[in-house]
Scaffold this active site. Structure first.
Site, short mmCIF file in Angstrom:
data_model
loop_
_atom_site.label_atom_id
_atom_site.label_comp_id
_atom_site.label_asym_id
_atom_site.label_seq_id
_atom_site.Cartn_x
_atom_site.Cartn_y
_atom_site.Cartn_z
N HIS A 288 0.82 -1.23 0.00
CA HIS A 288 0.00 0.00 0.00
C HIS A 288 0.85 1.28 0.00
O HIS A 288 0.38 2.33 0.43
CB HIS A 288 -0.98 0.00 1.18
CG HIS A 288 -1.79 -1.24 1.28
ND1 HIS A 288 -2.67 -1.63 0.30
CD2 HIS A 288 -1.85 -2.18 2.25
CE1 HIS A 288 -3.24 -2.77 0.66
NE2 HIS A 288 -2.76 -3.13 1.83
N HIS A 317 -0.24 -4.08 7.15
CA HIS A 317 -0.25 -5.08 8.22
C HIS A 317 1.09 -5.10 8.97
O HIS A 317 1.90 -6.00 8.81
CB HIS A 317 -0.60 -6.46 7.66
CG HIS A 317 -1.94 -6.45 6.99
ND1 HIS A 317 -2.32 -7.38 6.05
CD2 HIS A 317 -3.00 -5.61 7.13
CE1 HIS A 317 -3.55 -7.11 5.64
NE2 HIS A 317 -3.98 -6.03 6.28
#
Ligand SMILES: *[C@@H]1O[C@H](CO)[C@@H](O)[C@H](O)[C@H]1NC(C)=O
Ligand SMILES: *[C@@H]1O[C@H](CO)[C@@H](O)[C@H](O)[C@H]1NC(C)=O
Ligand SMILES: *[C@@H]1O[C@H](CO)[C@@H](O)[C@H](O)[C@H]1NC(C)=O
Ligand SMILES: *[C@@H]1O[C@H](CO)[C@@H](O)[C@H](O)[C@H]1NC(C)=O
Ligand SMILES: *[C@@H]1O[C@H](CO)[C@@H](O)[C@H](O)[C@H]1NC(C)=O
Ligand SMILES: *[C@@H]1O[C@H](CO)[C@@H](O)[C@H](O)[C@H]1NC(C)=O
Ligand SMILES: *[C@@H]1O[C@H](CO)[C@@H](O)[C@H](O)[C@H]1NC(C)=O
Ligand SMILES: *[C@@H]1O[C@H](CO)[C@@H](O)[C@H](O)[C@H]1NC(C)=O
Length: 427
Positions: A288, A317
């Site tokens: 991301h 994450h």
């Protein structure tokens, strides 16, 4: 939001760190061979409560602007049953009742259970309430503690969890959080992961249909027109929730709402200004990378101008904390587009490390200068506001066993105490 917990058990343990181009990348290496796996559907974590039409999936969130109302939500599967909640406190002479509404939705070939949302109101501050759901069939009792009255020197501890999922690691994150000082959980998005359960988004056109039906928010109390972005006040904090996946350009409803909202924040009443969003603006993981960039470009100068203290995000994450940086000097002629250290700017924290089955993110090398500390381990954060000038952030890594502060630092309030707090940073 609204998880209640009172036990505090904190031990200290420093992890070893190495210095890179930017901040610090932890040398801690998690055992990556142990891929996170979902808990089986018949595990104790998903146990269905016994009894005819027994309420399940009971959850709560603040139901008004200041913390004197709570939305109680639960699911029944046999029949709609009653929407009533009975509630009382130790000092109340009578029981109160509130009536809500029931919702169902279909998603491809799935039909939900009966989802109840009932708002209990007129709650006293800083008080334990007991509440009962499932009236008329199988009743279940729970309790909650309301926040103290809004005030600039009230002390209050928030927990932060994101991207939780339903693995054995997720369960460890929750267990650690339950044993932390957290009084209210700020959840930064992505709760369940359907990766191992196919057909989860076949041909559905209404965005966020399950969320909209299952998680109600008090958005109207802050004059928002969409449940995805809104604000609340809780204890010493004004908390703004933004929607990474609603339009945010300067002619959109979200932009106009935020533009009207920020000047309303009264720092004499709520000394700390916290923003929650899903996709981070400052992220040095490969996963991301730069995804939050277009929203940063639109909103960052407002955040600096109105002295936002901290942003909590998820999505990636892993754990990461930024330096106090800004990157809002760019204009079409100067071509300046690099994050710079900025004492008037805020700190960005990514807590997308809840433990879901997709596993941990990988890092960009070398570590950029805006990144103060990063580590790809599962865990959760706590933000412990002491008074109008000081708050203590700590990050708890799951692999450390019980509740251990793996990273911690003091943060100075940008409105009341805008001094350099970088020297107090541990990591
Ligand atoms: C309030 O409701 C609870 C649970 O149904 C019950 O045990 C209690 O007796 C009630 N109290 C009063 C004052 O009615
Ligand atoms: C939904 O459809 C899928 C195939 O697309 C099938 O495997 C599944 O059993 C169906 N579920 C129900 C509840 O009909
Ligand atoms: C369950 O509760 C509802 C609402 O109180 C009631 O109408 C219904 O008869 C109850 N069902 C059973 C089987 O008791
Ligand atoms: C909240 O109530 C507890 C006692 O239940 C008390 O010790 C504490 O000082 C109160 N906090 C505030 C901010 O009023
Ligand atoms: C989840 O954690 C709780 C402790 O909080 C434990 O009792 C339970 O057995 C765990 N469940 C699974 C499936 O690991
Ligand atoms: C801001 O809050 C303080 C403390 O509650 C209050 O005295 C003041 O009137 C508020 N200011 C505005 C503009 O509402
Ligand atoms: C762009 O920024 C430069 C220096 O930062 C400044 O001198 C100039 O006036 C700015 N131009 C516009 C159009 O804002
Ligand atoms: C605010 O809290 C910090 C940290 O606990 C403490 O050092 C400071 O003295 C407090 N300030 C006031 C005015 O109480």
């Amino acid at each position: 939001m609204g998880y209640s917990s009172s036990v505090a058990l904190l031990a200290l343990l420093m992890s070893i760190v190495v210095l890179c181009n930017g901040g610090k990348t932890s040398t801690y290496v998690r055992n990556l061979i142990e891929k996170p796996v979902d808990m089986p559907l018949d595990s104790d974590a998903f146990a269905i409560p016994p009894g005819y039409n027994a309420p399940q999936q009971v959850h709560i969130t603040q139901g008004d602007l200041v913390g004197q109302a709570m939305i109680i939500s639960w699911v029944t599967v046999d029949e709609p049953g009653s929407n009533e909640v009975i509630y009382w406190s130790d000092s109340s002479l009578q029981n109160f009742t509130a009536e809500g509404q029931v919702f169902t939705y279909t998603y491809y070939n799935y039909t939900s259970g009966f989802i109840h949302h009932t708002t209990i109101t007129n709650l006293e501050f800083n008080t334990t309430y007991y509440y009962e759901v499932g009236i008329g069939n199988t009743t279940r009792q729970f309790w909650l503690i309301t926040p103290p009255k809004v005030g600039r020197d009230v002390s209050y501890t928030f927990g932060i969890i994101g991207d939780l999922g339903q693995t054995f690691d997720s369960n460890v994150t929750l267990t650690h959080y339950q044993n932390s000082k957290g009084k209210t959980l700020l959840y930064v998005g992505d709760l369940s992961y359907a990766d191992d359960y196919p057909n989860h988004d076949n041909g559905e056109t209404q965005p966020f249909k399950p969320f909209s039906n299952r998680y109600h928010t008090p958005y109207e109390a802050s004059d928002s027109t969409e449940p995805f972005y809104y604000s609340i006040k809780r204890g010493p904090a004004h908390i703004i929730v933004l929607a990474s996946y609603s339009a945010f350009g300067s002619s959109t409803l979200q932009y106009k709402w935020l533009q009207a909202e920020l000047p309303k924040v009264n720092r004499s009443e709520t000394s700390w200004l916290i923003v929650l969003m899903h996709a981070p603006w400052y992220n040095s993981y490969n996963n991301h990378y730069m995804e939050g960039e277009s929203m940063r470009v639109v909103f960052e100068s407002l955040f600096v101008k109105y002295k936002v203290d901290i942003v909590f995000a998820g999505h990636v994450h892993a754990y990461e904390r930024s330096e106090r940086v800004s990157n809002d000097k760019y204009n079409i002629t100067n071509n300046i587009c690099i994050p710079v250290n900025d004492l008037s700017a805020l700190v960005y924290i990514t807590n997308g490390d809840g433990g879901n089955l997709e596993g941990l993110a990988t890092m960009k090398q070398p570590q950029p200068s805006y990144s103060a500390y990063r580590e790809a381990s599962f865990g959760h954060g706590t933000f412990d506001i002491k008074n109008r000038t000081h708050a203590h952030y700590s990050w708890n890594r799951n692999q450390d066993g019980y509740v251990v502060e793996a990273a911690k630092l003091w943060l100075f309030n940008r409105y009341w105490n805008p001094h350099d707090d970088s020297t107090t940073h541990k990591h």
